[in-house]
Every structure is written in C-alpha cells, then in structure tokens.
Design a protein around this motif. Structure first.
Motif, PDB file in Angstrom:
ATOM      1  N   ALA A   1      53.349 120.552 111.514  1.00 19.27           N
ATOM      2  CA  ALA A   1      51.987 121.095 111.466  1.00 19.27           C
ATOM      3  C   ALA A   1      51.498 121.229 110.028  1.00 19.27           C
ATOM      4  CB  ALA A   1      51.983 122.472 112.143  1.00 19.27           C
ATOM      5  N   PHE A   2      50.202 120.987 109.830  1.00 13.99           N
ATOM      6  CA  PHE A   2      49.650 121.041 108.474  1.00 13.99           C
ATOM      7  C   PHE A   2      48.498 122.038 108.390  1.00 13.99           C
ATOM      8  CE2 PHE A   2      46.632 118.192 110.357  1.00 13.99           C
ATOM      9  CZ  PHE A   2      47.352 117.211 111.021  1.00 13.99           C
ATOM     10  N   CYS A   3      48.626 123.124 109.158  1.00 16.93           N
ATOM     11  CA  CYS A   3      47.548 124.123 109.153  1.00 16.93           C
ATOM     12  C   CYS A   3      47.460 124.844 107.808  1.00 16.93           C
ATOM     13  CB  CYS A   3      47.777 125.146 110.266  1.00 16.93           C
ATOM     14  SG  CYS A   3      47.944 124.418 111.900  1.00 16.93           S
TER      15      CYS A   3
ATOM     16  N   SER B   1      41.392 122.570 105.610  1.00 20.14           N
ATOM     17  CA  SER B   1      40.111 122.950 104.988  1.00 20.14           C
ATOM     18  C   SER B   1      38.947 122.362 105.771  1.00 20.14           C
ATOM     19  CB  SER B   1      40.108 122.387 103.561  1.00 20.14           C
ATOM     20  OG  SER B   1      40.415 120.997 103.622  1.00 20.14           O
ATOM     21  N   ARG B   2      39.169 122.098 107.100  1.00 15.96           N
ATOM     22  CA  ARG B   2      38.189 121.385 107.911  1.00 15.96           C
ATOM     23  C   ARG B   2      37.454 122.269 108.901  1.00 15.96           C
ATOM     24  NH1 ARG B   2      42.530 118.666 106.910  1.00 15.96           N
ATOM     25  NH2 ARG B   2      43.771 119.562 108.584  1.00 15.96           N
ATOM     26  N   ALA B   3      36.165 122.080 108.960  1.00 18.64           N
ATOM     27  CA  ALA B   3      35.342 122.672 110.017  1.00 18.64           C
ATOM     28  C   ALA B   3      34.696 121.526 110.783  1.00 18.64           C
ATOM     29  CB  ALA B   3      34.265 123.577 109.422  1.00 18.64           C
ATOM     30  N   ARG B   4      34.314 121.791 112.023  1.00 17.05           N
ATOM     31  CA  ARG B   4      33.721 120.758 112.865  1.00 17.05           C
ATOM     32  C   ARG B   4      32.414 121.257 113.467  1.00 17.05           C
ATOM     33  NH1 ARG B   4      39.141 120.171 112.929  1.00 17.05           N
ATOM     34  NH2 ARG B   4      39.947 118.022 112.918  1.00 17.05           N
ATOM     35  N   LEU B   5      31.419 120.397 113.388  1.00 23.82           N
ATOM     36  CA  LEU B   5      30.098 120.723 113.931  1.00 23.82           C
ATOM     37  C   LEU B   5      29.867 119.870 115.166  1.00 23.82           C
ATOM     38  CD1 LEU B   5      27.515 122.389 113.186  1.00 23.82           C
ATOM     39  CD2 LEU B   5      26.680 120.304 112.050  1.00 23.82           C
TER      40      LEU B   5
ATOM     41  N   LEU C   1      36.206 125.959 114.221  1.00 20.24           N
ATOM     42  CA  LEU C   1      37.064 126.166 113.057  1.00 20.24           C
ATOM     43  C   LEU C   1      38.432 125.529 113.220  1.00 20.24           C
ATOM     44  CD1 LEU C   1      36.069 129.861 112.360  1.00 20.24           C
ATOM     45  CD2 LEU C   1      35.080 127.754 111.416  1.00 20.24           C
ATOM     46  N   CYS C   2      38.678 124.884 114.363  1.00 20.13           N
ATOM     47  CA  CYS C   2      39.965 124.234 114.595  1.00 20.13           C
ATOM     48  C   CYS C   2      39.779 123.163 115.674  1.00 20.13           C
ATOM     49  CB  CYS C   2      40.984 125.272 115.072  1.00 20.13           C
ATOM     50  SG  CYS C   2      42.577 124.582 115.535  1.00 20.13           S
ATOM     51  N   LEU C   3      40.528 122.068 115.554  1.00 16.01           N
ATOM     52  CA  LEU C   3      40.452 120.996 116.553  1.00 16.01           C
ATOM     53  C   LEU C   3      40.821 121.514 117.931  1.00 16.01           C
ATOM     54  CD1 LEU C   3      40.225 117.997 117.340  1.00 16.01           C
ATOM     55  CD2 LEU C   3      42.569 117.683 116.506  1.00 16.01           C
ATOM     56  N   PHE C   4      41.642 122.553 117.965  1.00 14.87           N
ATOM     57  CA  PHE C   4      42.138 123.097 119.231  1.00 14.87           C
ATOM     58  C   PHE C   4      41.417 124.387 119.609  1.00 14.87           C
ATOM     59  CE2 PHE C   4      45.591 120.101 119.563  1.00 14.87           C
ATOM     60  CZ  PHE C   4      45.824 119.739 118.244  1.00 14.87           C
ATOM     61  N   ALA C   5      40.221 124.566 119.077  1.00 16.95           N
ATOM     62  CA  ALA C   5      39.468 125.792 119.357  1.00 16.95           C
ATOM     63  C   ALA C   5      38.988 125.797 120.814  1.00 16.95           C
ATOM     64  CB  ALA C   5      38.276 125.885 118.412  1.00 16.95           C
TER      65      ALA C   5
HETATM   66  S1  SF4 Z   1      42.434 121.909 112.883  1.00 20.76           S
HETATM   67 FE1  SF4 Z   1      43.581 123.675 113.652  1.00 20.76          FE
HETATM   68  S2  SF4 Z   1      45.559 122.845 114.312  1.00 20.76           S
HETATM   69 FE2  SF4 Z   1      44.595 121.302 113.020  1.00 20.76          FE
HETATM   70  S3  SF4 Z   1      45.429 121.722 110.984  1.00 20.76           S
HETATM   71 FE3  SF4 Z   1      43.505 122.835 111.150  1.00 20.76          FE
HETATM   72  S4  SF4 Z   1      44.068 124.869 111.830  1.00 20.76           S
HETATM   73 FE4  SF4 Z   1      45.815 123.533 112.215  1.00 20.76          FE
END
Ligand code: SF4
Length: 373
Positions: A289-291, A295-299, A307-311
C-alpha cells in the motif's frame, strides 16, 4: 491460501507521518491532511460512461442497458470544471488528470483541455495536464488533444491478444485499434504510459508479451494489481498477482534494477531494464500500500470531491459553484476544510484484515467508473 500479515510499518510506503492537529485553513497555498499529506494531484472524471465493460471496473452484468447514468444536466460544465481546477491550483495542486468512465466520450473534450492548459500555478508555471483513456477514440483525437495543450496520455491496455483482451473488457474491440491510438498519440508528440491491470488466471500470461512489445519503444508499461474498487467487481485475493511476482517474471528474461520515484506521491514503483531498453512500473495497492504519501483527490463528473479511490461518499461542491452568490473564497475555504480533515488510508487498513474479508460495518464503496481510477 494462507496470507501472511505484515506489520503496518512494513507495508509498502505506509503512513509514517504523525497525525497532524487541525490547522487554520489558509486562504490559498498548499494544504496538508490529517496525516500530513499535501494535496497536489486532482483527478477529474468528465463522464461516468464508457464503451468498454472491464470486469474489474464496470462489469456488464451491473452496467447493462438499464443502468442509469448521470443525466447531462448533472455534469459539471467545462467552465465549472476549469473554475474548480483554478481554485485547486491556488491550493497547491500541480497535476490534473482527466478520467472517466472513458473521457474521450465527452464531446469537445479538447475545449476543456484548452481551458485547463491555460491555468497557471501560483508560481506562474503551467499545470501538469494528462489523461487516462482506453484509446478506443485516441487515433482520431490525439492531434487535437495535443494542440489543445494536453501534455501526456496514459492508455489502459490489458492484453495484446484479442481473446484475452475481450475476457478483460467484455467488448469486441480489436487490440490493433488501441495500438493505432498509441501510435497516433506518439506521432502527435504525446509521451505515452501503458497501464495493464493484471488478474491472475485471466491475463497474467500476457505480462511477458506486453513487456516484449513495449520494451525499447519509449512507452512506459505499468502493471497494476487487481483491486477491490467499488462494490461490483467480485474481487477475490487469489486473483491478485503480487507485483513482486510480475517483476520476477520479467526480470527472469530481462534483468531489471529499481529506480527512484520520479516525484513524491508517485503510485508506481519504477524498474529499469539493465540493457537500457527503458523502464516498467508496478502499482501495488494490495500488497504494498502507498497511502503514506497519497496526495490525490478525485472530482466526480457531477462535482463531488472524493478523498480516496475506495471512498464511499464525497463532498458536493456543485451547490457552491451554482449558488447565485457563489464566491471563490467560499470554495477555497471549503476545499481547505475538506482536505485538512482527511485521514483516508484504505489500502493500508485492507492489509491488516484477513484476505477476502471486508469490514462488516463499512459503507458501500463508490464505483471507480464514477470517480476515475
Ligand atoms: S487513494 Fe486511498 S487507498 Fe489509494 S493510496 Fe490514496 S489513501 Fe490509499
């Protein structure tokens, strides 16, 4: 299959940062979340539709002819997307990635690219503007995207063999047309990366043919571990081929050496061919895991910030955009509060659970096709 548990500190690039107390939200400037991670990367989904039905993302049994996609009126306009991107840039975002669904299905996407390419970071530098596509329409659009200001492109391609390709994406689309799209992008002067999702027992036999094909071409091939994104792809741990095994398979034929990350928060671990034929990457959300430096957000395409791909839920920014008295300051402050309150680290926590077990109380995760990969 008995999976070994790894202590948090041994997990990939775990969050070694101490939790950060809530700070006053700066009007502009770089934001840090509860784990001290900066917001530098915004992924913008411009459509929830796609012309493929990749089993790990949009299984056709779920995304069938009766599936209800977002009505056009619900989508953010290009002007609204550009306004938000400008405000995220004021808060330190340097990289914009256009995603979907399949972003090239959104009409006149070049005009959005043009608007985004004109944005500048607070230091006057242009933003890094890229796009992820299945390349089904790339051969026709590459030149126009480049001319509009697109800087790079990432193509999803899970096999060179049509039958295996079909098993992964469930549509009758020839690999040759995807390769034609890649060629068109390169001819237009767009550097290309290739993303291959590896599903053990379905396309892992294609790892070496893909490596042989893209070695020495300048295109960087990345192998992505199959992930439990969304709630519909029937993910099972035994179908995950750990990246370490991918590297071992390729290294047995083409010796590899590890490379440094090219930027903080980079998702891929890079490996160079010893003989100078370029590099590959592995993206190991499941086994490494690279959490820790995410530094990524998704719109989403209708303006929700995830705030997470698995939100499982997002923050709706559209009302702020469309309010009669809408103000940049209000949006900047909202973005600041949202990010500073973030503590997501799904992949790290997944690694602490027994394989194939889910957190019984966890709400349903949103679909990747809705927020982009
Ligand atoms: S999107 Fe979520 S699961 Fe993926 S690296 Fe970021 S915090 Fe971790």
């Amino acid at each position: 299959m008995n999976e070994t548990f790894v202590p948090l500190a041994d997990i990939g690039r775990a969050s070694t940062r101490a939790p950060v107390a809530m700070q006053r939200v700066p009007a502009t400037g770089l934001l840090h979340d509860r784990l001290g991670r900066p917001l530098t990367d915004l992924r913008i989904s411009v459509t929830d539709r796609c012309n493929f039905r990749c089993s790990y993302c949009m299984p056709k049994e779920v995304f069938d002819k009766d599936y209800r996609y977002l009505p056009h009126g619900a989508l953010l306009s290009f002007e609204e997307i550009t306004r938000l991107a400008r405000l995220f840039a004021a808060h330190g975002v340097r990289k914009l990635r256009l995603t979907g669904g399949e972003p090239l299905l959104r009409k006149n996407l070049e005009s959005l690219v043009e608007q985004l390419a004109a944005l500048r970071a607070p230091d006057g530098q242009p933003l890094d503007l890229t796009l992820t596509t299945n390349a089904s329409l790339l051969a026709r659009k590459a030149r126009a995207l480049k001319d509009a200001g697109l800087q790079r492109v990432t193509v999803s391609l899970d096999s060179l063999d049509d039958a295996v390709f079909r098993r992964m994406n469930d549509v009758d689309f020839p690999v040759t047309e995807v390769l034609a799209g890649i060629d068109a992008a390169r001819t237009a002067g767009l550097p290309v990366k290739i993303n291959m999702v590896v599903k053990r027992g379905t396309n892992d036999q294609e790892i070496l043919p893909m490596a042989r094909h893209f070695r020495g071409t300048g295109a960087v091939l990345r192998f992505i571990e199959y992930m439990d994104v969304g709630a519909t792809n029937g993910w099972r741990m035994h179908e995950v081929l750990p990246s370490a095994e991918v590297v071992a398979r390729i290294g047995a034929e083409f010796p590899l050496r590890p490379l440094q990350a090219s930027a903080p928060g980079e998702t891929a671990q890079r490996w160079a061919y010893e003989d100078g034929a370029g590099e590959i990457g592995v993206i190991s959300s499941v086994t490494q895991a690279f959490c820790g430096d995410c530094s990524r957000a998704r719109l989403s395409t209708e303006g929700k910030l995830f705030l997470c791909l698995f939100a499982s839920s997002g923050h709706d920014l559209r009302p702020l955009l469309r309010a009669p008295e809408s103000s940049d300051d209000a949006i900047l402050s909202t973005i600041g509060h949202i990010w500073q309150g973030r503590s997501d680290r799904y992949s790290e926590l997944r690694a602490l659970r027994a394989p194939d077990t889910s957190d019984p109380g966890a709400p349903r995760r949103v679909e990747m096709s809705y927020i982009g990969g």
